[in-house]
Design a protein around this motif. Structure first.
Motif, PDB file in Angstrom:
ATOM      1  N   ASN A  81       0.821  -1.219   0.000  1.00  0.00           N
ATOM      2  CA  ASN A  81       0.000   0.000   0.000  1.00  0.00           C
ATOM      3  C   ASN A  81       0.849   1.260   0.000  1.00  0.00           C
ATOM      4  O   ASN A  81       0.599   2.203  -0.760  1.00  0.00           O
ATOM      5  N   THR A  82       1.840   1.299   0.883  1.00  0.00           N
ATOM      6  CA  THR A  82       2.591   2.543   1.077  1.00  0.00           C
ATOM      7  C   THR A  82       3.352   2.931  -0.177  1.00  0.00           C
ATOM      8  O   THR A  82       3.490   4.128  -0.487  1.00  0.00           O
ATOM      9  N   ALA A  83       3.851   1.957  -0.927  1.00  0.00           N
ATOM     10  CA  ALA A  83       4.590   2.266  -2.151  1.00  0.00           C
ATOM     11  C   ALA A  83       3.680   2.953  -3.162  1.00  0.00           C
ATOM     12  O   ALA A  83       4.060   3.961  -3.779  1.00  0.00           O
ATOM     13  N   PHE A  84       2.476   2.428  -3.355  1.00  0.00           N
ATOM     14  CA  PHE A  84       1.573   3.003  -4.360  1.00  0.00           C
ATOM     15  C   PHE A  84       1.006   4.339  -3.905  1.00  0.00           C
ATOM     16  O   PHE A  84       0.787   5.243  -4.718  1.00  0.00           O
ATOM     17  N   ILE A  85       0.752   4.491  -2.630  1.00  0.00           N
ATOM     18  CA  ILE A  85       0.302   5.788  -2.123  1.00  0.00           C
ATOM     19  C   ILE A  85       1.384   6.842  -2.357  1.00  0.00           C
ATOM     20  O   ILE A  85       1.109   7.948  -2.836  1.00  0.00           O
ATOM     21  N   ALA A 105     -11.021  12.490  -6.346  1.00  0.00           N
ATOM     22  CA  ALA A 105     -10.771  12.585  -4.903  1.00  0.00           C
ATOM     23  C   ALA A 105     -10.999  14.010  -4.403  1.00  0.00           C
ATOM     24  O   ALA A 105     -10.709  14.990  -5.103  1.00  0.00           O
ATOM     25  N   ALA A 106     -11.493  14.115  -3.184  1.00  0.00           N
ATOM     26  CA  ALA A 106     -11.742  15.435  -2.593  1.00  0.00           C
ATOM     27  C   ALA A 106     -10.441  16.121  -2.196  1.00  0.00           C
ATOM     28  O   ALA A 106     -10.349  17.351  -2.215  1.00  0.00           O
ATOM     29  N   ASP A 107      -9.425  15.320  -1.830  1.00  0.00           N
ATOM     30  CA  ASP A 107      -8.140  15.885  -1.414  1.00  0.00           C
ATOM     31  C   ASP A 107      -7.084  14.789  -1.484  1.00  0.00           C
ATOM     32  O   ASP A 107      -7.366  13.657  -1.898  1.00  0.00           O
ATOM     33  N   ARG A 108      -5.848  15.098  -1.068  1.00  0.00           N
ATOM     34  CA  ARG A 108      -4.746  14.135  -1.130  1.00  0.00           C
ATOM     35  C   ARG A 108      -5.013  12.896  -0.280  1.00  0.00           C
ATOM     36  O   ARG A 108      -4.658  11.778  -0.667  1.00  0.00           O
ATOM     37  N   ASN A 109      -5.640  13.081   0.851  1.00  0.00           N
ATOM     38  CA  ASN A 109      -5.927  11.943   1.724  1.00  0.00           C
ATOM     39  C   ASN A 109      -6.899  10.963   1.055  1.00  0.00           C
ATOM     40  O   ASN A 109      -6.706   9.748   1.112  1.00  0.00           O
ATOM     41  N   HIS A 110      -7.934  11.512   0.435  1.00  0.00           N
ATOM     42  CA  HIS A 110      -8.885  10.651  -0.265  1.00  0.00           C
ATOM     43  C   HIS A 110      -8.222   9.963  -1.448  1.00  0.00           C
ATOM     44  O   HIS A 110      -8.484   8.791  -1.727  1.00  0.00           O
ATOM     45  N   LEU A 111      -7.357  10.673  -2.155  1.00  0.00           N
ATOM     46  CA  LEU A 111      -6.667  10.076  -3.292  1.00  0.00           C
ATOM     47  C   LEU A 111      -5.779   8.917  -2.830  1.00  0.00           C
ATOM     48  O   LEU A 111      -5.710   7.871  -3.482  1.00  0.00           O
ATOM     49  N   ALA A 112      -5.113   9.106  -1.703  1.00  0.00           N
ATOM     50  CA  ALA A 112      -4.261   8.041  -1.160  1.00  0.00           C
ATOM     51  C   ALA A 112      -5.087   6.802  -0.829  1.00  0.00           C
ATOM     52  O   ALA A 112      -4.695   5.668  -1.132  1.00  0.00           O
ATOM     53  N   ALA A 113      -6.239   7.008  -0.213  1.00  0.00           N
ATOM     54  CA  ALA A 113      -7.108   5.881   0.129  1.00  0.00           C
ATOM     55  C   ALA A 113      -7.664   5.215  -1.131  1.00  0.00           C
ATOM     56  O   ALA A 113      -7.724   3.980  -1.229  1.00  0.00           O
ATOM     57  N   ALA A 138      -6.284   5.062  -4.000  1.00  0.00           N
ATOM     58  CA  ALA A 138      -5.214   4.375  -4.724  1.00  0.00           C
ATOM     59  C   ALA A 138      -5.076   2.918  -4.320  1.00  0.00           C
ATOM     60  O   ALA A 138      -4.639   2.077  -5.119  1.00  0.00           O
ATOM     61  N   ILE A 139      -5.468   2.601  -3.090  1.00  0.00           N
ATOM     62  CA  ILE A 139      -5.340   1.228  -2.600  1.00  0.00           C
ATOM     63  C   ILE A 139      -6.713   0.561  -2.429  1.00  0.00           C
ATOM     64  O   ILE A 139      -6.876  -0.401  -1.689  1.00  0.00           O
ATOM     65  N   GLY A 140      -7.719   1.117  -3.142  1.00  0.00           N
ATOM     66  CA  GLY A 140      -9.039   0.495  -3.147  1.00  0.00           C
ATOM     67  C   GLY A 140      -9.826   0.664  -1.883  1.00  0.00           C
ATOM     68  O   GLY A 140     -10.637  -0.188  -1.515  1.00  0.00           O
ATOM     69  N   GLN A 141      -9.600   1.764  -1.190  1.00  0.00           N
ATOM     70  CA  GLN A 141     -10.382   2.106  -0.001  1.00  0.00           C
ATOM     71  C   GLN A 141     -11.103   3.426  -0.311  1.00  0.00           C
ATOM     72  O   GLN A 141     -11.562   3.621  -1.422  1.00  0.00           O
ATOM     73  N   GLY A 142     -11.225   4.309   0.636  1.00  0.00           N
ATOM     74  CA  GLY A 142     -11.793   5.634   0.364  1.00  0.00           C
ATOM     75  C   GLY A 142     -13.182   5.566  -0.212  1.00  0.00           C
ATOM     76  O   GLY A 142     -14.076   4.903   0.321  1.00  0.00           O
ATOM     77  N   ASP A 143     -13.340   6.221  -1.375  1.00  0.00           N
ATOM     78  CA  ASP A 143     -14.666   6.345  -1.985  1.00  0.00           C
ATOM     79  C   ASP A 143     -14.869   5.398  -3.156  1.00  0.00           C
ATOM     80  O   ASP A 143     -15.857   5.525  -3.885  1.00  0.00           O
ATOM     81  N   VAL A 144     -13.955   4.467  -3.363  1.00  0.00           N
ATOM     82  CA  VAL A 144     -14.076   3.515  -4.470  1.00  0.00           C
ATOM     83  C   VAL A 144     -15.009   2.381  -4.055  1.00  0.00           C
ATOM     84  O   VAL A 144     -14.755   1.682  -3.071  1.00  0.00           O
ATOM     85  N   LEU A 145     -16.093   2.186  -4.828  1.00  0.00           N
ATOM     86  CA  LEU A 145     -17.086   1.159  -4.519  1.00  0.00           C
ATOM     87  C   LEU A 145     -17.461   0.456  -5.820  1.00  0.00           C
ATOM     88  O   LEU A 145     -17.948   1.088  -6.764  1.00  0.00           O
ATOM     89  N   VAL A 146     -17.239  -0.853  -5.862  1.00  0.00           N
ATOM     90  CA  VAL A 146     -17.440  -1.608  -7.096  1.00  0.00           C
ATOM     91  C   VAL A 146     -18.008  -2.992  -6.793  1.00  0.00           C
ATOM     92  O   VAL A 146     -18.178  -3.376  -5.640  1.00  0.00           O
ATOM     93  N   SER A 147     -18.246  -3.753  -7.858  1.00  0.00           N
ATOM     94  CA  SER A 147     -18.686  -5.145  -7.758  1.00  0.00           C
ATOM     95  C   SER A 147     -17.652  -6.045  -8.431  1.00  0.00           C
ATOM     96  O   SER A 147     -16.804  -5.572  -9.200  1.00  0.00           O
ATOM     97  N   PRO A 148     -17.703  -7.345  -8.193  1.00  0.00           N
ATOM     98  CA  PRO A 148     -16.829  -8.262  -8.938  1.00  0.00           C
ATOM     99  C   PRO A 148     -16.971  -8.141 -10.449  1.00  0.00           C
ATOM    100  O   PRO A 148     -15.998  -8.329 -11.183  1.00  0.00           O
ATOM    101  N   LEU A 149     -18.183  -7.813 -10.934  1.00  0.00           N
ATOM    102  CA  LEU A 149     -18.367  -7.597 -12.370  1.00  0.00           C
ATOM    103  C   LEU A 149     -17.419  -6.526 -12.885  1.00  0.00           C
ATOM    104  O   LEU A 149     -16.771  -6.690 -13.931  1.00  0.00           O
ATOM    105  N   VAL A 150     -17.309  -5.427 -12.167  1.00  0.00           N
ATOM    106  CA  VAL A 150     -16.454  -4.317 -12.581  1.00  0.00           C
ATOM    107  C   VAL A 150     -14.985  -4.727 -12.571  1.00  0.00           C
ATOM    108  O   VAL A 150     -14.238  -4.462 -13.514  1.00  0.00           O
TER     109      VAL A 150
END
Length: 549
Positions: free
Chosen positions: A364-368, A413-421, A423-435
């Motif tokens: 996670n930390t590398a990609f963030i 992303a709303a800000d750098r913190n949201h973008l960081a989250a 980037a590792i599939g947390q934050g505001d990213v919401l998907v299904s297995p189909l996606v």
């Protein structure tokens, strides 16, 4: 005494309507009022809390039905006999035009007592015989009559006045009628029947396909009277004059893979709720959809995908920042972004690592750090970088696959913190297995092909093609991960397989994710409550990859 009067009125009403002469209506219409010296008429704004008498209700219903029977030139009179004149007149005209009506008669007009749905209204039943395009249609109908406080009555307008089961927004049309949904046979890509008994995960999907057909079913419709929804689509048959030929709807599903998927989601490692989707990455056609649990997690899931999101993040870094698999990517146990501390799931660390190594160990930390500094340590990162890559290159958005699915959310992303989250599939990213299966398919194929469940459906292209070098780099990184990284316990030794694991932190615990592709299909699975993707969803995906060989 009252009973005798009611019967007498019923006899007169029946004779009056069956006679067909409009003179009879003129007699009945006296209750509506006429010229300047006429008595007060019905007042819709001052309704009585008690229903009118059976005699009064029957007389008013007869007045209304006689005007309806008299034809389009008298629909305005029928409207005046109701509590909503203009709406009633327009509805009668639409009924006439939709059915190709050449005549209608009414009989058996009888007041039957207070309405059970509206105690201030008297229910009146009738028999209708309509000459419509294609034949004669006879049905039992009913309407209700109300009175205002001055004692004057009116038919209460509702779609059910025209036909008992008609709802708001629906209309009637003579012509083709839809087949009974139970008579539609849904088959796989090789013509093998698909049933809910054999494939429980498909129960709702098969129901949707039988009802709507996605516009692709074969066979001919019958003729009769169809109930149309507000969009003009036939939803049921009110009357059938001639039956059509049996209808078959072909899907893109593969019964063999579907059977494997049904079994895989019940793997002991899949716990109580899981979903999996397999897509042919050469065509975008969906080969299997299965889930275990109360809802269809496979196509209607809506949760963070964990580190499987790094497929999109890595593509973003390559396309928008010019990085590659060998770009330095230092993996530390934690990283701080604008005061917020992020960590690796298992505390991984590796100094001197590159992007491919960080991807393989799911750091996670590398990609963030890479995304936060992608445009220079003194330059703010592009907050819409991930959302743009997801939409423009991977085609993620609102898809029409043939049945209803949950749209994903990958916002700017709303800000750098949201973008960081994010980037590792947390934050505001919401998907299904189909996606996520589609993301894997885009990488494997080297371009986005919108998933579809029914052959022939339009496949909306992505705004831009994936860079061929980016696709090659991602495939290389995923193959390396499958053989040497976090996915290796499930995919090590499988030739040509690329994979990515994910563990998403959610309220109450974690969900396990796993995405992988082989030479034919891309598969994505989510297991709710899975501690690590490789130890939960990984088993589900591996089962499908094995079934594909």
């Amino acid at each position: 005494m009252n009973k005798g009067a009611k019967i007498a009125v019923a006899v007169v009403a029946t004779a009056m309507v069956a006679g067909g002469g409009y003179a009879a209506f003129n007699i009945g219409s006296a209750v509506l009022g006429g010229g300047p010296s006429a008595p007060p008429t019905f007042n819709a704004t001052a309704l009585s809390p008690t229903p009118p008498s059976a005699t009064a209700a029957q007389q008013q219903a007869t007045t209304f039905l006689q005007a309806w029977q008299a034809g389009p030139t008298h629909y305005a009179d029928a409207g005046k006999a109701s509590d909503s004149p203009l709406t009633t007149q327009a509805a009668l005209q639409k009924y006439h035009d939709g059915l190709g009506l050449t005549g209608i008669t009414f009989s058996g007009i009888t007041a039957t007592g207070a309405s059970t749905e509206d105690t201030a209204a008297e229910l009146v039943s009738y028999n209708a015989t309509a000459q419509v395009k294609g034949g004669t249609w006879t049905y039992k109908g009913s309407l209700t009559v109300v009175q205002s406080t001055n004692g004057k009555t009116a038919v209460r307008w509702a779609p059910t006045v025209l036909y008992p089961t008609l709802q708001d927004g629906q209309s009637l049309q003579a012509g083709p009628v839809p087949a009974d949904a139970t008579s539609v046979q849904v088959v796989d890509d090789k013509g093998r029947p698909l049933t809910a008994a054999q494939f429980p995960s498909l129960a709702d999907i098969l129901s949707q396909l039988r009802t709507k057909g996605a516009g692709q079913s074969t066979g001919s419709s019958g003729t009769g009277v169809a109930v149309l929804d507000s969009s003009g689509m036939a939803v049921s048959a009110a009357k059938v004059f001639t039956t059509g030929t049996p209808t078959t709807l072909k899907t893109t599903l593969d019964a063999t893979l579907q059977a494997a998927a049904e079994k895989a989601v019940h793997d002991p490692h899949a716990l109580s709720a899981s979903g999996v989707v397999a897509i042919d990455h050469h065509t975008g056609q969906i080969r299997a959809i299965a889930f275990n649990g109360p809802t269809d997690l496979a196509v209607n899931g809506y949760s963070p995908p964990g580190s499987t999101m790094k497929m999109i993040t890595a593509a973003t870094l390559m396309d928008q920042a010019g990085l590659g698999p060998s770009s330095p990517a230092n993996c530390t146990p934690t990283v701080q972004v604008y005061g917020q501390l992020f960590h690796n799931v298992d505390g991984e660390q590796a100094s001197g690592s590159d992007m491919q190594g960080a991807f393989a160990m799911s750091c996670n930390t590398a990609f963030i750090r890479l995304l936060d500094n992608a445009w220079g340590t003194q330059t703010q990162p592009h907050l819409d970088s991930l959302s743009q890559e997801a939409a423009n290159v991977f085609g993620i958005g609102s898809w029409h696959i043939g049945v209803a699915t949950q749209d994903p959310t990958i916002p700017a992303a709303a800000d750098r913190n949201h973008l960081a989250a994010d980037a590792i599939g947390q934050g505001d990213v919401l998907v299904s297995p189909l996606v996520m299966a589609s993301v894997g398919a885009t990488i494997a194929h080297g371009g986005f092909l919108q998933p579809i469940l029914v052959p022939g459906l339009p496949q909306q292209p992505a705004a831009q093609s994936i860079n061929p070098q980016t696709a090659r780099n991602l495939r290389q990184m995923m193959v390396y991960t499958a053989q040497n990284g976090t996915a290796a316990p499930r995919t090590g030794g499988m030739s040509g397989v690329g994979a990515k694991t994910g563990t998403a932190e959610v309220a109450g615990g974690t969900n396990g994710w796993f995405v992988a592709f082989d030479d034919n299909i891309s598969v994505a699975a989510e297991v709710a409550g899975g501690a690590r993707g490789v130890d939960s969803a990984g088993y589900v995906v591996a089962d499908l990859l094995k079934a594909d060989h």
